[in-house]
Design a protein around this motif. Structure first.
Motif, PDB file in Angstrom:
ATOM      1  N   PHE A 121      50.612 -51.260   3.622  1.00 16.32           N
ATOM      2  CA  PHE A 121      50.176 -51.676   4.960  1.00 16.32           C
ATOM      3  C   PHE A 121      51.078 -51.086   6.033  1.00 16.32           C
ATOM      4  O   PHE A 121      50.634 -50.735   7.126  1.00 16.32           O
ATOM      5  N   TRP A 122      52.358 -50.988   5.721  1.00 14.58           N
ATOM      6  CA  TRP A 122      53.328 -50.430   6.670  1.00 14.58           C
ATOM      7  C   TRP A 122      53.052 -48.943   6.896  1.00 14.58           C
ATOM      8  O   TRP A 122      52.941 -48.461   8.023  1.00 14.58           O
ATOM      9  N   GLU A 123      52.914 -48.210   5.804  1.00  9.84           N
ATOM     10  CA  GLU A 123      52.807 -46.753   5.920  1.00  9.84           C
ATOM     11  C   GLU A 123      51.428 -46.301   6.396  1.00  9.84           C
ATOM     12  O   GLU A 123      51.303 -45.253   7.023  1.00  9.84           O
ATOM     13  N   LYS A 124      50.408 -47.061   6.086  1.00 11.64           N
ATOM     14  CA  LYS A 124      49.035 -46.639   6.443  1.00 11.64           C
ATOM     15  C   LYS A 124      48.460 -47.446   7.614  1.00 11.64           C
ATOM     16  O   LYS A 124      47.256 -47.448   7.836  1.00 11.64           O
ATOM     17  N   HIS A 125      49.314 -48.144   8.308  1.00 10.95           N
ATOM     18  CA  HIS A 125      48.889 -48.870   9.523  1.00 10.95           C
ATOM     19  C   HIS A 125      47.732 -49.838   9.229  1.00 10.95           C
ATOM     20  O   HIS A 125      46.731 -49.852   9.929  1.00 10.95           O
ATOM     21  N   GLY A 126      47.902 -50.625   8.181  1.00 10.16           N
ATOM     22  CA  GLY A 126      46.839 -51.540   7.748  1.00 10.16           C
ATOM     23  C   GLY A 126      46.722 -52.802   8.574  1.00 10.16           C
ATOM     24  O   GLY A 126      45.945 -53.681   8.222  1.00 10.16           O
ATOM     25  N   LEU A 127      47.507 -52.913   9.629  1.00 14.62           N
ATOM     26  CA  LEU A 127      47.398 -54.118  10.450  1.00 14.62           C
ATOM     27  C   LEU A 127      47.574 -53.789  11.920  1.00 14.62           C
ATOM     28  O   LEU A 127      48.192 -52.789  12.279  1.00 14.62           O
ATOM     29  N   GLN A 128      46.994 -54.669  12.722  1.00 19.24           N
ATOM     30  CA  GLN A 128      47.260 -54.591  14.168  1.00 19.24           C
ATOM     31  C   GLN A 128      47.949 -55.885  14.590  1.00 19.24           C
ATOM     32  O   GLN A 128      49.164 -55.963  14.610  1.00 19.24           O
ATOM     33  N   CYS A 129      47.168 -56.943  14.849  1.00 17.90           N
ATOM     34  CA  CYS A 129      47.848 -58.188  15.257  1.00 17.90           C
ATOM     35  C   CYS A 129      48.570 -58.832  14.095  1.00 17.90           C
ATOM     36  O   CYS A 129      49.524 -59.579  14.275  1.00 17.90           O
ATOM     37  N   GLY A 130      48.090 -58.577  12.860  1.00 17.60           N
ATOM     38  CA  GLY A 130      48.762 -59.097  11.673  1.00 17.60           C
ATOM     39  C   GLY A 130      48.353 -60.500  11.272  1.00 17.60           C
ATOM     40  O   GLY A 130      48.828 -61.007  10.259  1.00 17.60           O
ATOM     41  N   TYR A 131      47.456 -61.125  12.037  1.00 19.93           N
ATOM     42  CA  TYR A 131      47.130 -62.517  11.710  1.00 19.93           C
ATOM     43  C   TYR A 131      46.482 -62.639  10.329  1.00 19.93           C
ATOM     44  O   TYR A 131      46.802 -63.538   9.560  1.00 19.93           O
ATOM     45  N   CYS A 132      45.576 -61.717  10.031  1.00 18.31           N
ATOM     46  CA  CYS A 132      44.874 -61.793   8.749  1.00 18.31           C
ATOM     47  C   CYS A 132      45.708 -61.267   7.585  1.00 18.31           C
ATOM     48  O   CYS A 132      45.376 -61.482   6.424  1.00 18.31           O
ATOM     49  N   THR A 133      46.779 -60.524   7.912  1.00 14.81           N
ATOM     50  CA  THR A 133      47.450 -59.688   6.916  1.00 14.81           C
ATOM     51  C   THR A 133      47.984 -60.443   5.698  1.00 14.81           C
ATOM     52  O   THR A 133      47.813 -59.965   4.564  1.00 14.81           O
ATOM     53  N   PRO A 134      48.623 -61.605   5.867  1.00 14.03           N
ATOM     54  CA  PRO A 134      49.113 -62.282   4.657  1.00 14.03           C
ATOM     55  C   PRO A 134      47.988 -62.593   3.667  1.00 14.03           C
ATOM     56  O   PRO A 134      48.129 -62.343   2.462  1.00 14.03           O
ATOM     57  N   GLY A 135      46.870 -63.092   4.195  1.00 11.50           N
ATOM     58  CA  GLY A 135      45.751 -63.424   3.316  1.00 11.50           C
ATOM     59  C   GLY A 135      45.130 -62.178   2.716  1.00 11.50           C
ATOM     60  O   GLY A 135      44.753 -62.159   1.542  1.00 11.50           O
ATOM     61  N   VAL A 136      45.015 -61.135   3.516  1.00 19.69           N
ATOM     62  CA  VAL A 136      44.440 -59.887   3.002  1.00 19.69           C
ATOM     63  C   VAL A 136      45.334 -59.334   1.888  1.00 19.69           C
ATOM     64  O   VAL A 136      44.847 -58.912   0.834  1.00 19.69           O
ATOM     65  N   MET A 137      46.635 -59.367   2.126  1.00 18.58           N
ATOM     66  CA  MET A 137      47.549 -58.854   1.090  1.00 18.58           C
ATOM     67  C   MET A 137      47.408 -59.644  -0.207  1.00 18.58           C
ATOM     68  O   MET A 137      47.355 -59.061  -1.289  1.00 18.58           O
ATOM     69  N   MET A 138      47.340 -60.962  -0.103  1.00 17.67           N
ATOM     70  CA  MET A 138      47.241 -61.760  -1.327  1.00 17.67           C
ATOM     71  C   MET A 138      45.919 -61.474  -2.042  1.00 17.67           C
ATOM     72  O   MET A 138      45.881 -61.357  -3.268  1.00 17.67           O
ATOM     73  N   ALA A 139      44.843 -61.345  -1.274  1.00 18.28           N
ATOM     74  CA  ALA A 139      43.547 -61.027  -1.885  1.00 18.28           C
ATOM     75  C   ALA A 139      43.600 -59.664  -2.571  1.00 18.28           C
ATOM     76  O   ALA A 139      43.057 -59.474  -3.665  1.00 18.28           O
ATOM     77  N   MET A 140      44.273 -58.713  -1.950  1.00 21.62           N
ATOM     78  CA  MET A 140      44.331 -57.363  -2.513  1.00 21.62           C
ATOM     79  C   MET A 140      45.284 -57.284  -3.707  1.00 21.62           C
ATOM     80  O   MET A 140      45.070 -56.505  -4.628  1.00 21.62           O
ATOM     81  N   VAL A 141      46.318 -58.100  -3.714  1.00 27.15           N
ATOM     82  CA  VAL A 141      47.166 -58.192  -4.907  1.00 27.15           C
ATOM     83  C   VAL A 141      46.312 -58.697  -6.076  1.00 27.15           C
ATOM     84  O   VAL A 141      46.400 -58.191  -7.199  1.00 27.15           O
ATOM     85  N   GLY A 142      45.448 -59.672  -5.778  1.00 36.74           N
ATOM     86  CA  GLY A 142      44.540 -60.180  -6.814  1.00 36.74           C
ATOM     87  C   GLY A 142      43.593 -59.098  -7.310  1.00 36.74           C
ATOM     88  O   GLY A 142      43.353 -58.960  -8.509  1.00 36.74           O
ATOM     89  N   LEU A 143      43.092 -58.299  -6.379  1.00 38.48           N
ATOM     90  CA  LEU A 143      42.186 -57.206  -6.765  1.00 38.48           C
ATOM     91  C   LEU A 143      42.911 -56.193  -7.658  1.00 38.48           C
ATOM     92  O   LEU A 143      42.397 -55.776  -8.703  1.00 38.48           O
ATOM     93  N   LEU A 144      44.119 -55.804  -7.226  1.00 40.35           N
ATOM     94  CA  LEU A 144      44.858 -54.775  -7.976  1.00 40.35           C
ATOM     95  C   LEU A 144      45.293 -55.270  -9.351  1.00 40.35           C
ATOM     96  O   LEU A 144      45.487 -54.478 -10.269  1.00 40.35           O
ATOM     97  N   LYS A 145      45.417 -56.574  -9.467  1.00 40.38           N
ATOM     98  CA  LYS A 145      45.760 -57.145 -10.770  1.00 40.38           C
ATOM     99  C   LYS A 145      44.613 -56.893 -11.752  1.00 40.38           C
ATOM    100  O   LYS A 145      44.822 -56.587 -12.910  1.00 40.38           O
ATOM    101  N   GLN A 146      43.387 -57.006 -11.239  1.00 40.65           N
ATOM    102  CA  GLN A 146      42.217 -56.802 -12.103  1.00 40.65           C
ATOM    103  C   GLN A 146      41.845 -55.330 -12.213  1.00 40.65           C
ATOM    104  O   GLN A 146      41.293 -54.896 -13.209  1.00 40.65           O
TER     105      GLN A 146
END
Ligand code: FES
Ligand code: FES
Length: 169
Positions: A95-120
Motif C-alpha cells: 500500500f505504501w509503495e503503490k499508493h493504495g490509500l488516500q484518506c486511509g479510513y478504509c485501509t485497515p479493513g481493506v488490508m485485513m481482507a486482503m491478508v485473508g485473500l492472500l492466505k487462500q
C-alpha cells in the motif's frame, strides 16, 4: 432488571487482553473502546463497508457483525498486529509503495481482507483481487491502486516467503 456485564478474554495481536462489557457489545466496539485498538474503523451501520474487518481465529470477519462475547477465547489480529513503521508487513509495504490509500479510513479493513485473500490465494489475478474487494468499500482510490498494492504485496511475499498473520513471523 439490570443485565450483568460479562468478561470477554481474547488473545489479540499476540497479547492476552480482557475487559468486562455489556452482552450486547459488538466486537468492533470492544476492540476500539475497551481494548483501545483504534486502527479498526467503523464506517457504516449496515455491515457493508468492511472498515471494521479483523481476523478471528484465522478468518476475516467484519467485527461489527459479531458480538464481543462470541469472540471470547479467540485469537484476533487487527491492523496493529500486522507490522509497524520499522517492520512493515508486505501488505503495508504494498500500500505504501503503490499508493493504495488516500484518506486511509478504509485501509485497515481493506488490508485485513486482503491478508485473508492472500492466505487462500498467494498469487491472485486482478479479477480475483477485485472479487475479494467486494466486501470492502473505499471512497477515495477508485480501487486500481489497491489492486496494484495487493499484487505487489503478493509478489513480495512469494519472493521473501514472509508468512501471513496468524503464523509465526
Ligand atoms: S463498520 Fe463494519 S462493515 Fe461497516
Ligand atoms: S482511502 Fe479513503 S476511503 Fe479508502
Amino acid at each position: 432488571m439490570a443485565i450483568e456485564n460479562v468478561n470477554v478474554k481474547v488473545k489479540i495481536n499476540g497479547k492476552e487482553r480482557c475487559a468486562k462489557v455489556e452482552p450486547r457489545t459488538l466486537l468492533a466496539h470492544y476492540i476500539r473502546d475497551d481494548l483501545g485498538l483504534t486502527g479498526t474503523h467503523i464506517g457504516c451501520d449496515t455491515s457493508q463497508c468492511g472498515a471494521c474487518s479483523v481476523m478471528v481465529d484465522g478468518e476475516v470477519v467484519k467485527s461489527c457483525t459479531v458480538l464481543a462475547v462470541q469472540a471470547d477465547g479467540s485469537e484476533i489480529t487487527t491492523v496493529e498486529g500486522l507490522g509497524d513503521v520499522n517492520n512493515l508487513h508486505p501488505i503495508q509495504q504494498g500500500f505504501w509503495e503503490k499508493h493504495g490509500l488516500q484518506c486511509g479510513y478504509c485501509t485497515p479493513g481493506v488490508m485485513m481482507a486482503m491478508v485473508g485473500l492472500l492466505k487462500q490465494n498467494p498469487n491472485p489475478s486482478d479479477e480475483e483481487i477485485r472479487e475479494g474487494l467486494e466486501g470492502v468499500i473505499c471512497r477515495c482510490t477508485g480501487y486500481q491502486f489497491i489492486v496494484e498494492a495487493v499484487k505487489h504485496a503478493a509478489q513480495i511475499m512469494r519472493e521473501t516467503e514472509v508468512q501471513l498473520v496468524g503464523e509465526e513471523r
